[in-house]
Design an enzyme around this catalytic site. Structure first.
Site, PDB file in Angstrom:
ATOM      1  N   THR A 326       0.844  -1.190   0.000  1.00  0.00           N
ATOM      2  CA  THR A 326       0.000   0.000   0.000  1.00  0.00           C
ATOM      3  C   THR A 326       0.882   1.244   0.000  1.00  0.00           C
ATOM      4  OG1 THR A 326      -1.764   1.186   1.189  1.00  0.00           O
ATOM      5  CG2 THR A 326      -0.185  -0.027   2.532  1.00  0.00           C
ATOM      6  N   HIS A 378       2.644 -11.561  14.181  1.00  0.00           N
ATOM      7  CA  HIS A 378       3.705 -12.082  15.042  1.00  0.00           C
ATOM      8  C   HIS A 378       3.465 -13.537  15.443  1.00  0.00           C
ATOM      9  CE1 HIS A 378       7.308 -11.670  17.148  1.00  0.00           C
ATOM     10  NE2 HIS A 378       7.011 -10.776  18.071  1.00  0.00           N
TER      11      HIS A 378
END
Length: 407
Positions: A326, A378
């Protein structure tokens, strides 16, 4: 023959369960060609013009503008045997019928033969609807059959219009006012996915910065030749796509996703390119981007941008994706933390290029710098992998020859 215009589950992507009618592009009675646009529909992914499956005449629209259509559904009917809407001509009475009618006074009820009466009862036909042709003005079974066939051939009436959906309201309190507007399907879906990403993934963002000097010099040196050969300018995004693929090949967990208790590693690279539209951010996907050259990437992105402006992106172009890029820099963003697009595990954020003082070989010099951000899940990507991944992208961009030599 009447053809149903059907919307199936999966036509707009596996996750789409409903669409909204934006506008009917054809009305009842209009002739339409095969594959011509019939209606404009909006899903939570994009606005799409839906084509007619057959040529003919539109005989029925089953939903109004503003209606929400649960999928699957039939939305319209088309008579493919008709070529144009025509008003039925009044048939001239046969001479025998005219003579028979002349013998019956206008106020007299025509005589109905038993077989004709049975057929009229079965089909709900009244004597006044039938033209008698029998002796003495009698209604024959054949007369009723003609009336039933003629009624069946007539286009079905359009459904009664429903009250329009009130999407915008103005609330006035004293001298102050507020505007309340219904969220579009795209905006509702964006909101839902952002909340989903925040609540289901362990998101963390790491940052770096890249010196864009080498890429800017390369573009300046080869821009004219590139444009002349491929018909499109060499932009920045193709470099970032190539650099991202290089880094993803080295760190496959960032190109993977979690499915239940399994990690799915993709051996292909479907790169989503976030593009801002009038109704919200959409992310069309470059399929197998690892097989594409710089020109192919630039051409595909330009085509996506044109489709976003004209609301012609297909649902298939918006589904899937293994990693997203993006570019908030086109709007002036200096730094941001992009949000992962589930079920993906990473998103790369580009930002504005600004001339900043940096240290090079013991000297302070002015260089065109860009901050990069990588948000990652994560749960399957460790911090060391994420930091090294972003450093790999930085190295590829600052020395773009590496992308060509694959080193």
């Amino acid at each position: 023959m009447t053809v149903e215009v059907q919307l199936k589950k999966g036509d707009f992507g596996d996750s789409v369960s409903e669409v909204v009618v934006v506008e009917w592009l054809k009305q009842v009675g209009d002739a339409i060609a095969v594959d011509a646009d019939l209606v404009e529909l909006e899903s939570d992914k994009a606005t799409t013009k839906w084509p007619a499956p057959k040529a003919g005449v539109v005989t029925k629209l089953l939903f109004n503008a503003g209606d929400t259509i649960p999928l699957p559904a039939v939305i319209a009917l088309i008579d493919e045997t008709a070529t144009a809407p025509t008003a039925p001509a009044a048939a001239a009475p046969a001479p025998a019928a005219a003579a028979a009618t002349a013998k019956v006074s206008p106020s007299a009820e025509p005589r109905v033969m038993p077989s004709a009466a049975a057929m009229m009862s079965e089909n709900g036909v009244k004597p006044s609807q039938v033209t008698p042709t029998g002796p003495g003005g009698r209604i024959l079974k054949e007369d009723v059959q003609k009336q039933v066939s003629a009624a069946a051939a007539q286009p079905a009436p359009a459904p009664a219009p429903k009250p329009p959906v009130e999407t915008v309201r103005t609330i006035v309190t004293g001298e102050r006012s507020e505007k309340r507007q219904m969220m579009s399907p795209i905006r509702k879906r964006i909101a839902s996915r952002l909340v989903e990403a925040q609540s289901t993934a362990a998101l963390l963002t790491t940052f770096n910065e890249v010196d864009m000097t080498a890429i800017m010099d390369l573009r300046k040196q080869h821009q004219d030749a590139f444009t002349q050969r491929y018909g499109i300018k060499l932009g920045f995004m193709s470099f970032f796509v190539k650099a991202a693929i290089d880094a993803l090949q080295t760190f496959p967990a960032i190109n993977a996703e979690i499915q239940g208790t399994e990690i799915v590693y993709h051996n292909y690279f479907d790169i989503g390119i976030a593009i801002g539209g009038g109704k919200g951010l959409v992310v069309p996907v470059l399929r197998n981007a690892e097989r594409m050259g710089f020109a192919q990437i630039e051409q595909a992105i330009a085509e996506f941008a044109n489709k976003v402006k004209s609301n012609t992106l297909s649902p298939q172009e918006l589904t899937g994706g293994t990693f997203t890029i993006t570019n908030g820099g086109v709007y002036g963003s200096l730094l941001s933390t992009p949000i992962v697009n589930p079920p993906q595990s990473g998103v790369l954020g580009m930002h504005s290029i600004q001339d900043r003082p940096v240290a090079r070989d013991g000297q302070v010099v002015i260089r065109p710098m860009m901050y990069l951000a990588l948000t990652y899940d994560h749960r399957i990507v460790d911090g060391r992998e994420a930091v090294t991944f972003l450093k790999r992208i930085k190295d590829c961009l600052e020395n773009p020859v590496r992308l060509l030599l694959d080193v």
